[in-house]
Design a protein around this motif. Sequence first.
Motif, PDB file in Angstrom:
ATOM      1  N   MET A   8       0.780  -0.999  -0.673  1.00  0.00           N
ATOM      2  CA  MET A   8      -0.290  -0.105   0.287  1.00  0.00           C
ATOM      3  C   MET A   8       1.112   1.301   0.269  1.00  0.00           C
ATOM      4  SD  MET A   8      -2.842  -1.383   2.543  1.00  0.00           S
ATOM      5  CE  MET A   8      -2.937   0.202   3.086  1.00  0.00           C
ATOM      6  N   GLY A   9       2.323   0.803   0.158  1.00  0.00           N
ATOM      7  CA  GLY A   9       3.023   1.897  -0.047  1.00  0.00           C
ATOM      8  C   GLY A   9       3.011   2.465   1.917  1.00  0.00           C
ATOM      9  N   ASN A  10       2.828   2.287   2.466  1.00  0.00           N
ATOM     10  CA  ASN A  10       3.333   2.824   3.697  1.00  0.00           C
ATOM     11  C   ASN A  10       4.491   1.814   4.301  1.00  0.00           C
ATOM     12  OD1 ASN A  10       0.571   3.927   3.941  1.00  0.00           O
ATOM     13  ND2 ASN A  10      -0.600   2.236   4.779  1.00  0.00           N
ATOM     14  N   GLU A  11       5.528   2.393   4.003  1.00  0.00           N
ATOM     15  CA  GLU A  11       6.615   1.444   3.897  1.00  0.00           C
ATOM     16  C   GLU A  11       7.519   1.555   5.379  1.00  0.00           C
ATOM     17  OE1 GLU A  11       9.359   1.811   0.978  1.00  0.00           O
ATOM     18  OE2 GLU A  11       7.629   1.576  -0.596  1.00  0.00           O
ATOM     19  N   GLU A  12       7.323   2.855   6.319  1.00  0.00           N
ATOM     20  CA  GLU A  12       7.209   3.111   7.066  1.00  0.00           C
ATOM     21  C   GLU A  12       6.360   2.393   8.054  1.00  0.00           C
ATOM     22  OE1 GLU A  12       7.226   7.405   8.553  1.00  0.00           O
ATOM     23  OE2 GLU A  12       8.856   7.822   6.809  1.00  0.00           O
ATOM     24  N   ASP A  13       5.238   2.007   8.376  1.00  0.00           N
ATOM     25  CA  ASP A  13       4.590   1.389   9.387  1.00  0.00           C
ATOM     26  C   ASP A  13       4.810  -0.680   8.981  1.00  0.00           C
ATOM     27  OD1 ASP A  13       3.158   3.200  10.411  1.00  0.00           O
ATOM     28  OD2 ASP A  13       1.643   2.911   8.820  1.00  0.00           O
ATOM     29  N   SER A  14       5.616  -0.353   7.063  1.00  0.00           N
ATOM     30  CA  SER A  14       5.650  -1.757   7.469  1.00  0.00           C
ATOM     31  C   SER A  14       6.937  -2.379   8.282  1.00  0.00           C
ATOM     32  CB  SER A  14       5.687  -2.207   5.857  1.00  0.00           C
ATOM     33  OG  SER A  14       6.554  -3.526   5.511  1.00  0.00           O
ATOM     34  N   ALA A  15       7.859  -1.241   7.929  1.00  0.00           N
ATOM     35  CA  ALA A  15       8.763  -1.477   8.597  1.00  0.00           C
ATOM     36  C   ALA A  15       8.677  -1.714  10.342  1.00  0.00           C
ATOM     37  CB  ALA A  15      10.032   0.013   8.703  1.00  0.00           C
ATOM     38  N   ARG A  16       8.232  -1.209  11.129  1.00  0.00           N
ATOM     39  CA  ARG A  16       7.983  -1.092  12.631  1.00  0.00           C
ATOM     40  C   ARG A  16       7.128  -2.232  12.874  1.00  0.00           C
ATOM     41  NH1 ARG A  16       6.707   4.777  11.834  1.00  0.00           N
ATOM     42  NH2 ARG A  16       4.931   4.647  11.658  1.00  0.00           N
ATOM     43  N   CYS A  17       6.597  -2.614  11.693  1.00  0.00           N
ATOM     44  CA  CYS A  17       5.919  -4.190  11.600  1.00  0.00           C
ATOM     45  C   CYS A  17       7.100  -5.261  11.680  1.00  0.00           C
ATOM     46  CB  CYS A  17       4.971  -4.823  10.820  1.00  0.00           C
ATOM     47  SG  CYS A  17       3.419  -5.222  11.174  1.00  0.00           S
ATOM     48  N   ARG A  18       7.617  -5.553  11.073  1.00  0.00           N
ATOM     49  CA  ARG A  18       8.908  -6.121  10.226  1.00  0.00           C
ATOM     50  C   ARG A  18       9.964  -6.107  11.984  1.00  0.00           C
ATOM     51  NH1 ARG A  18       8.877  -3.647   5.503  1.00  0.00           N
ATOM     52  NH2 ARG A  18      10.934  -2.979   5.571  1.00  0.00           N
ATOM     53  N   GLU A  19       9.376  -4.755  12.264  1.00  0.00           N
ATOM     54  CA  GLU A  19      10.728  -4.864  13.585  1.00  0.00           C
ATOM     55  C   GLU A  19      10.266  -5.760  14.213  1.00  0.00           C
ATOM     56  OE1 GLU A  19      13.762  -4.137  14.246  1.00  0.00           O
ATOM     57  OE2 GLU A  19      13.866  -3.617  12.223  1.00  0.00           O
ATOM     58  N   GLU A  20       8.828  -5.826  15.417  1.00  0.00           N
ATOM     59  CA  GLU A  20       8.043  -6.353  15.677  1.00  0.00           C
ATOM     60  C   GLU A  20       8.240  -8.205  15.527  1.00  0.00           C
ATOM     61  OE1 GLU A  20       4.297  -5.312  15.700  1.00  0.00           O
ATOM     62  OE2 GLU A  20       4.768  -3.217  16.214  1.00  0.00           O
ATOM     63  N   ILE A  21       8.440  -7.829  13.974  1.00  0.00           N
ATOM     64  CA  ILE A  21       8.721  -9.499  13.652  1.00  0.00           C
ATOM     65  C   ILE A  21      10.166  -9.876  14.154  1.00  0.00           C
ATOM     66  CG2 ILE A  21       8.597 -11.210  12.291  1.00  0.00           C
ATOM     67  CD1 ILE A  21       6.440  -9.521  10.273  1.00  0.00           C
ATOM     68  N   LYS A  22      10.692  -9.859  13.694  1.00  0.00           N
ATOM     69  CA  LYS A  22      12.533  -9.565  14.081  1.00  0.00           C
ATOM     70  C   LYS A  22      12.287 -10.274  15.844  1.00  0.00           C
ATOM     71  CE  LYS A  22      17.477  -8.262  13.173  1.00  0.00           C
ATOM     72  NZ  LYS A  22      17.982  -7.105  12.494  1.00  0.00           N
ATOM     73  N   GLU A  23      11.741  -8.886  16.403  1.00  0.00           N
ATOM     74  CA  GLU A  23      12.260  -8.879  17.750  1.00  0.00           C
ATOM     75  C   GLU A  23      11.134 -10.146  18.513  1.00  0.00           C
ATOM     76  OE1 GLU A  23      10.926  -6.338  21.971  1.00  0.00           O
ATOM     77  OE2 GLU A  23      10.709  -5.347  19.808  1.00  0.00           O
ATOM     78  N   PHE A  24      10.447 -10.578  18.090  1.00  0.00           N
ATOM     79  CA  PHE A  24       9.969 -11.681  18.592  1.00  0.00           C
ATOM     80  C   PHE A  24      10.381 -12.993  18.065  1.00  0.00           C
ATOM     81  CE2 PHE A  24       6.598 -15.445  17.594  1.00  0.00           C
ATOM     82  CZ  PHE A  24       6.048 -15.197  18.879  1.00  0.00           C
ATOM     83  N   LEU A  25      10.599 -12.962  16.888  1.00  0.00           N
ATOM     84  CA  LEU A  25      11.802 -14.358  16.614  1.00  0.00           C
ATOM     85  C   LEU A  25      13.216 -14.587  17.709  1.00  0.00           C
ATOM     86  CD1 LEU A  25      11.761 -14.203  12.961  1.00  0.00           C
ATOM     87  CD2 LEU A  25      10.004 -15.627  14.238  1.00  0.00           C
ATOM     88  N   GLU A  26      13.790 -13.151  17.900  1.00  0.00           N
ATOM     89  CA  GLU A  26      14.463 -13.344  18.477  1.00  0.00           C
ATOM     90  C   GLU A  26      13.819 -14.059  19.957  1.00  0.00           C
ATOM     91  OE1 GLU A  26      16.688  -9.636  17.671  1.00  0.00           O
ATOM     92  OE2 GLU A  26      17.156 -10.263  16.035  1.00  0.00           O
ATOM     93  N   THR A  27      13.570 -13.783  20.805  1.00  0.00           N
ATOM     94  CA  THR A  27      13.332 -13.419  22.332  1.00  0.00           C
ATOM     95  C   THR A  27      12.240 -15.137  22.219  1.00  0.00           C
ATOM     96  OG1 THR A  27      12.153 -11.487  22.073  1.00  0.00           O
ATOM     97  CG2 THR A  27      11.502 -13.154  23.588  1.00  0.00           C
ATOM     98  N   LYS A  28      11.898 -15.660  20.941  1.00  0.00           N
ATOM     99  CA  LYS A  28      11.582 -16.583  21.010  1.00  0.00           C
ATOM    100  C   LYS A  28      12.170 -17.966  20.540  1.00  0.00           C
ATOM    101  CE  LYS A  28       7.433 -16.037  22.907  1.00  0.00           C
ATOM    102  NZ  LYS A  28       6.970 -15.654  24.279  1.00  0.00           N
ATOM    103  N   ASN A  29      13.353 -17.568  19.979  1.00  0.00           N
ATOM    104  CA  ASN A  29      14.256 -18.193  19.874  1.00  0.00           C
ATOM    105  C   ASN A  29      14.058 -19.111  19.076  1.00  0.00           C
ATOM    106  OD1 ASN A  29      17.322 -19.294  19.623  1.00  0.00           O
ATOM    107  ND2 ASN A  29      17.154 -20.935  21.148  1.00  0.00           N
TER     108      ASN A  29
END
Length: 272
Positions: A8-29
Amino acid sequence: MASCLFAMGNEEDSARCREEIKEFLETKNLLYLHPVFSSYETKIRLLDGDKTAATAWLDNYFITDNQNIELHRIFLHFTTIRAYIVLGEYKKAELLCERIKALSKDFGRLLDGIEATVLLIIIKWITGKKQDAINLLQDTLSDAEPYYFVRVFADEGKALLPILNKLRKKISLEDNPSLDYKYLHEIYQATYERSKRHKGITCTPSKSIKLSKQQKYILELLANGYKNAEIVEITGLSLNTIRSHTKVVYQKLEVNSAMDAILRARELELIK
């Protein structure tokens, strides 16, 4: 959600969402999910022809040239194809496209088959098989039209746009068009929007676009709302000369309409 926001072109919101995913994957190993996440992150970078990202992706341990392609890793393989294209390894990319097409046919995975074909179309175009690319795009759109698939084409942006342009011209000359114009136009618009945000997987080093004084003046007049007949009166040039200059401007800016030319020229700061 990250993918939808990005489309949709909301690249900043998408980047924030991906940061949450990354943090989740790392936290849960959850290491086994890392390749999929990395694949999507790499795909985004490849949209601008990032050769460093392409090389890093191909060097990763989870990308191997196995005899069989596993369905659960098909998303990763699509990123591999795009990495090959970015690095100019077209034969490898073409072979992988054909393998995914065959797998998709065997398992009835229509959308995967179309995505592999779209990438194959791009490969044909950039390797000089332009008529084959146009014909294959037409056939693929016919297969996709009953399902009204759009994003699988639009996601390739600038890499697919010139092929779509050629096909649109071809369809416009047909007495009984083989494709619904509304569907084709919607795909074109979505692809064009993506092309404005990213350079595409086939991008080459940017070249300086220069307009002649006359071309720039005519474009400025168009931007100010003047029609061709009025520009003839203002400049004293013939209508054919005006049209000739306009056509050259379109070619230089890689657009197909006055409005797109104006927007592109302003983006490049060629006119105000």
